[in-house]
Design an enzyme around this catalytic site. Structure first.
Site, PDB file in Angstrom:
ATOM      1  N   ASP A 124      -9.132   1.558  -0.183  1.00 62.05           N
ATOM      2  CA  ASP A 124      -7.946   1.402   0.664  1.00 62.05           C
ATOM      3  C   ASP A 124      -6.968   2.562   0.513  1.00 62.05           C
ATOM      4  O   ASP A 124      -6.098   2.744   1.366  1.00 62.05           O
ATOM      5  CB  ASP A 124      -7.223   0.097   0.332  1.00 62.05           C
ATOM      6  CG  ASP A 124      -8.032  -1.129   0.720  1.00 62.05           C
ATOM      7  OD1 ASP A 124      -8.617  -1.119   1.818  1.00 62.05           O
ATOM      8  OD2 ASP A 124      -8.083  -2.087  -0.069  1.00 62.05           O
TER       9      ASP A 124
ATOM     10  N   GLY B  21      -9.373  -2.695   5.654  1.00 60.76           N
ATOM     11  CA  GLY B  21      -7.982  -2.288   5.441  1.00 60.76           C
ATOM     12  C   GLY B  21      -7.051  -3.459   5.678  1.00 60.76           C
ATOM     13  O   GLY B  21      -7.086  -4.063   6.751  1.00 60.76           O
TER      14      GLY B  21
END
Length: 406
Positions: A140, A186
């Site tokens: 991420d 995400g």
């Protein structure tokens, strides 16, 4: 005189293409120091410590430890387990004491660094000499302080290649499925989705629109931008983050089932791509298709970035070096020393500065209309993927004159 005792290594959170490289670097560095008398690996992260499921890494072959550098996923196993109360932390500390663990190395993301920080503080409070060091890990790329995170370069390379291929497929089909939506991982930060822009070298190339959670989704603006692309090219590819939010700050889609919420309260996301497909069909009357790579994007070794792998290895080695020096309650960071040529070194930061904090894609990396990324972002991400993507051909297509039709 140094602190003598055993070292414990743990991996936590989602596996990546290079988290094993971090552990390999840490183990190989630890083997050089006489103060570390034995090396153990916790099976399935913090759960392995609580349940005393640990393995003797000294009994692994040097070849096996070296091969970890190129082996994806989490070789020690991982988990998303939240220590619930003081009793859990007390039990964990007792296990560390029982096995004479004096060095505790944790590879993980935001939540993992919070756990490591709490273990460090508990050891200090109980006057048990323990050196706790964090190894940065998350695809991420949302850890605070560090320039970027090991794992991000590889997922970026994988997705850039996948989106480029998806774009060629969409362009080629011509008569059907002329709009494609690629949904990436995400939650609150769009770093992964943003990296798909690496696939686009020319105007025709995918992706044409990049939707990030940092920009509230506005349906009218999206459809307007898509209509312009479609009218010009006759096809379009959109990449979107699974954590895309509306103008009220709510996720466009997330699971309502309790079983899909992890121990840290994170709901399972997904389904944004299909939502966009429906919006396109309802409003533009065009059939679109959604591709969703899923967890394969974060862990695949097929497109492992050499830069990512090396930086992960160095991060692990430096965590051990700092631990031997007496540091604790800290995480190794990556520091960008120069842009051209790209050079990176390591630094240190207190876990207090990192635990439970989140770094989002800054405004300077997002285009003014919120539908793409800027050149500044591309300059940031390009060196992380370890070299250019494989070269493809694009035919010049010099048409001959028609004889039967005008």
């Amino acid at each position: 005189m140094g602190l003598k005792g055993n070292a414990l290594f743990a991996q936590s959170g989602g596996p990546t293409a290079v988290i094993n490289s971090s552990i390999s670097g840490a183990i190989q560095e630890a083997a050089k120091h006489k103060d570390i008398t034995a090396m153990y690996g916790s099976i399935n992260g913090i759960l392995g410590v609580l349940n005393e499921n640990m393995i003797d890494l000294n009994k692994e072959s040097k070849r096996n430890i070296e091969l970890l550098r190129v082996t994806p996923s989490s070789a020690l196993g991982s988990s998303r387990h939240k220590l619930k109360n003081e009793e859990d932390f007390e039990k964990l500390l007792k296990v560390l004491q029982a096995h004479d663990i004096r060095y505790f190395f944790v590879a993980g993301g935001n939540d993992s660094m919070d756990t490591a920080n709490k273990v460090h503080k508990l050891a200090v409070a109980k006057k048990y000499e323990l050196r706790v060091m964090g190894l940065p890990k998350t695809v991420d790329n949302d850890l605070a302080v560090t320039d970027h995170c090991p794992g991000y370069g590889s997922v970026s390379r994988w997705l850039a290649m996948a989106v480029r291929d998806a774009g060629l497929d969409t362009e080629a089909i011509y008569t059907s499925d002329t709009i494609k939506v690629v949904e990436t991982m995400g939650r609150n930060a769009g770093w992964i989705t943003a990296s798909t822009a690496l696939a686009r070298l020319k105007e025709k190339d995918a992706p044409h629109i990049v939707l990030l959670p940092e920009v509230p989704f506005n349906q009218d603006k999206f459809l307007s931008a898509l209509d312009k692309v479609y009218k010009k090219l006759g096809y379009a590819v959109i990449t979107c983050c699974e954590g895309l939010k509306d103008e009220k700050g709510e996720y466009l889609t997330s699971s309502k089932r309790s079983i899909d919420t992890d121990k840290f309260g994170h709901k399972q996301l997904g389904g944004v791509g299909e939502t966009l497909v429906s919006i396109i069909a309802d409003n533009m009357k065009i059939k679109a298709r959604c591709d969703k790579p899923g967890t394969i994007q974060r862990v695949s070794g097929m497109a492992q970035s050499k830069v990512d792998q090396e930086e992960a290895f160095i991060s692990g080695a430096m965590a051990v070096k700092h631990g031997i020096e007496g540091k604790s309650g800290m995480m190794v960071t990556l520091v960008r020393d120069s842009e051209n040529p790209y050079k990176c070194s390591t630094g240190l930061s207190d876990l207090d500065n990192i635990a439970n904090k989140e770094r989002k894609v800054p405004a300077e990396f997002i285009s003014a209309d919120g539908m793409y990324v800027t050149d500044k972002f591309l300059q940031y991400v390009t060196p992380l993927i370890g070299g250019p993507l494989p070269e493809y051909a694009r035919l010049e297509k010099n048409f001959i004159a028609k004889k039967l039709t005008k």
